[in-house]
Design a protein around this motif. Sequence first.
Motif, PDB file in Angstrom:
ATOM      1  N   LEU A  45       0.647  -1.112  -0.037  1.00 13.04           N
ATOM      2  CA  LEU A  45      -0.019   0.013  -0.140  1.00 13.04           C
ATOM      3  C   LEU A  45       0.985   1.289  -0.062  1.00 13.04           C
ATOM      4  N   ALA A  46       0.807   2.226  -0.943  1.00  9.62           N
ATOM      5  CA  ALA A  46       1.580   3.527  -0.879  1.00  9.62           C
ATOM      6  C   ALA A  46       0.531   4.635  -1.170  1.00  9.62           C
ATOM      7  N   GLY A  47       0.623   5.417   0.008  1.00  9.75           N
ATOM      8  CA  GLY A  47      -0.375   6.378   0.134  1.00  9.75           C
ATOM      9  C   GLY A  47      -0.202   7.094   1.548  1.00  9.75           C
ATOM     10  N   THR A  48      -1.280   7.847   1.715  1.00  8.24           N
ATOM     11  CA  THR A  48      -1.129   8.580   3.027  1.00  8.24           C
ATOM     12  C   THR A  48      -2.650   8.539   3.688  1.00  8.24           C
ATOM     13  N   GLY A  49      -2.650   8.521   5.144  1.00  9.63           N
ATOM     14  CA  GLY A  49      -4.027   8.481   5.752  1.00  9.63           C
ATOM     15  C   GLY A  49      -3.822   9.674   6.769  1.00  9.63           C
ATOM     16  N   GLU A  50      -5.295   9.996   7.099  1.00  5.84           N
ATOM     17  CA  GLU A  50      -5.632  11.228   7.869  1.00  5.84           C
ATOM     18  C   GLU A  50      -6.685  10.464   8.905  1.00  5.84           C
ATOM     19  N   MET A  51      -6.341  10.122  10.275  1.00  9.66           N
ATOM     20  CA  MET A  51      -6.926   9.613  10.919  1.00  9.66           C
ATOM     21  C   MET A  51      -7.678  10.544  12.103  1.00  9.66           C
ATOM     22  N   ARG A  52      -8.675  10.265  12.641  1.00  8.30           N
ATOM     23  CA  ARG A  52      -9.248  11.123  13.750  1.00  8.30           C
ATOM     24  C   ARG A  52      -9.580   9.756  14.966  1.00  8.30           C
ATOM     25  N   PHE A  53      -9.206  10.065  16.140  1.00  7.13           N
ATOM     26  CA  PHE A  53      -9.429   8.968  17.261  1.00  7.13           C
ATOM     27  C   PHE A  53      -9.924   9.761  18.340  1.00  7.13           C
ATOM     28  N   LEU A  54     -10.276   8.706  19.251  1.00  7.91           N
ATOM     29  CA  LEU A  54     -10.628   8.740  20.687  1.00  7.91           C
ATOM     30  C   LEU A  54      -9.924   8.018  21.467  1.00  7.91           C
ATOM     31  N   MET A  55      -9.235   8.322  22.741  1.00  7.92           N
ATOM     32  CA  MET A  55      -8.237   7.632  23.514  1.00  7.92           C
ATOM     33  C   MET A  55      -8.803   7.752  24.955  1.00  7.92           C
ATOM     34  N   ALA A  56      -8.931   6.427  25.718  1.00 11.17           N
ATOM     35  CA  ALA A  56      -9.056   6.396  27.126  1.00 11.17           C
ATOM     36  C   ALA A  56      -7.946   5.809  27.788  1.00 11.17           C
ATOM     37  N   TYR A  57      -7.211   6.507  28.781  1.00 11.75           N
ATOM     38  CA  TYR A  57      -6.229   6.126  29.445  1.00 11.75           C
ATOM     39  C   TYR A  57      -6.538   5.849  30.938  1.00 11.75           C
ATOM     40  N   PRO A  58      -6.324   4.700  31.375  1.00 12.54           N
ATOM     41  CA  PRO A  58      -6.512   4.137  32.684  1.00 12.54           C
ATOM     42  C   PRO A  58      -5.322   4.672  33.754  1.00 12.54           C
ATOM     43  N   ASP A  59      -4.283   4.996  33.237  1.00 17.10           N
ATOM     44  CA  ASP A  59      -3.130   5.531  33.718  1.00 17.10           C
ATOM     45  C   ASP A  59      -2.096   6.169  32.779  1.00 17.10           C
ATOM     46  N   ASP A  60      -0.931   6.641  33.025  1.00 22.74           N
ATOM     47  CA  ASP A  60      -0.115   7.425  32.286  1.00 22.74           C
ATOM     48  C   ASP A  60       0.690   6.437  31.193  1.00 22.74           C
ATOM     49  N   ALA A  61       0.861   5.248  31.386  1.00 21.05           N
ATOM     50  CA  ALA A  61       1.457   4.213  30.662  1.00 21.05           C
ATOM     51  C   ALA A  61       0.761   3.398  29.533  1.00 21.05           C
ATOM     52  N   SER A  62      -0.693   3.535  29.449  1.00 22.07           N
ATOM     53  CA  SER A  62      -1.374   2.698  28.611  1.00 22.07           C
ATOM     54  C   SER A  62      -2.545   3.585  28.187  1.00 22.07           C
ATOM     55  N   CYS A  63      -3.396   2.997  27.132  1.00 25.22           N
ATOM     56  CA  CYS A  63      -4.501   3.686  26.638  1.00 25.22           C
ATOM     57  C   CYS A  63      -5.233   2.601  25.700  1.00 25.22           C
TER      58      CYS A  63
END
Length: 134
Positions: A45-63
């Motif tokens: 696959l040759a191209g570009t991606g534009e992503m929008r996301f939501l993240m939930a962190y239970p702590d500072d080291a993971s999500c």
Amino acid sequence: MSSEASGTAEMTSWDEHTWDGRRYDEVTGPKQTTGGMTTAYDGDLAGTGEMRFLMAYPDDASCRSVGYEVVTGTLAGRAGTFVLEHVGGFRDGVADGTFTIVSAAGDLAGLTGTGSIRWPQDQPGRYTIEYHFA
């Protein structure tokens, strides 16, 4: 008949903030964030991606994260655009996740499939896609 594609993914931009607009790394402990990322894909696959996301962190080291990405490029000699629905997370210095192709246009119309990406921190990601054209 399904085909497989693989290659690398390079993050070209990242923007992530808490709901109240603070940078994600200015807030410690459990939090929720939203943001965007651009990616350059290379390989089958040759191209570009534009992503929008939501993240939930239970702590500072993971999500955990969910998001949608519009990818514009060439796959199997066909040029077009397709949308990926991502589910993943970050733990122990590695982002990883799975995705599903939810729509496609241009010469990629009819493209369906699933894939995965594994992205060690500060390194290019590696993706695989199992796909077919309807």
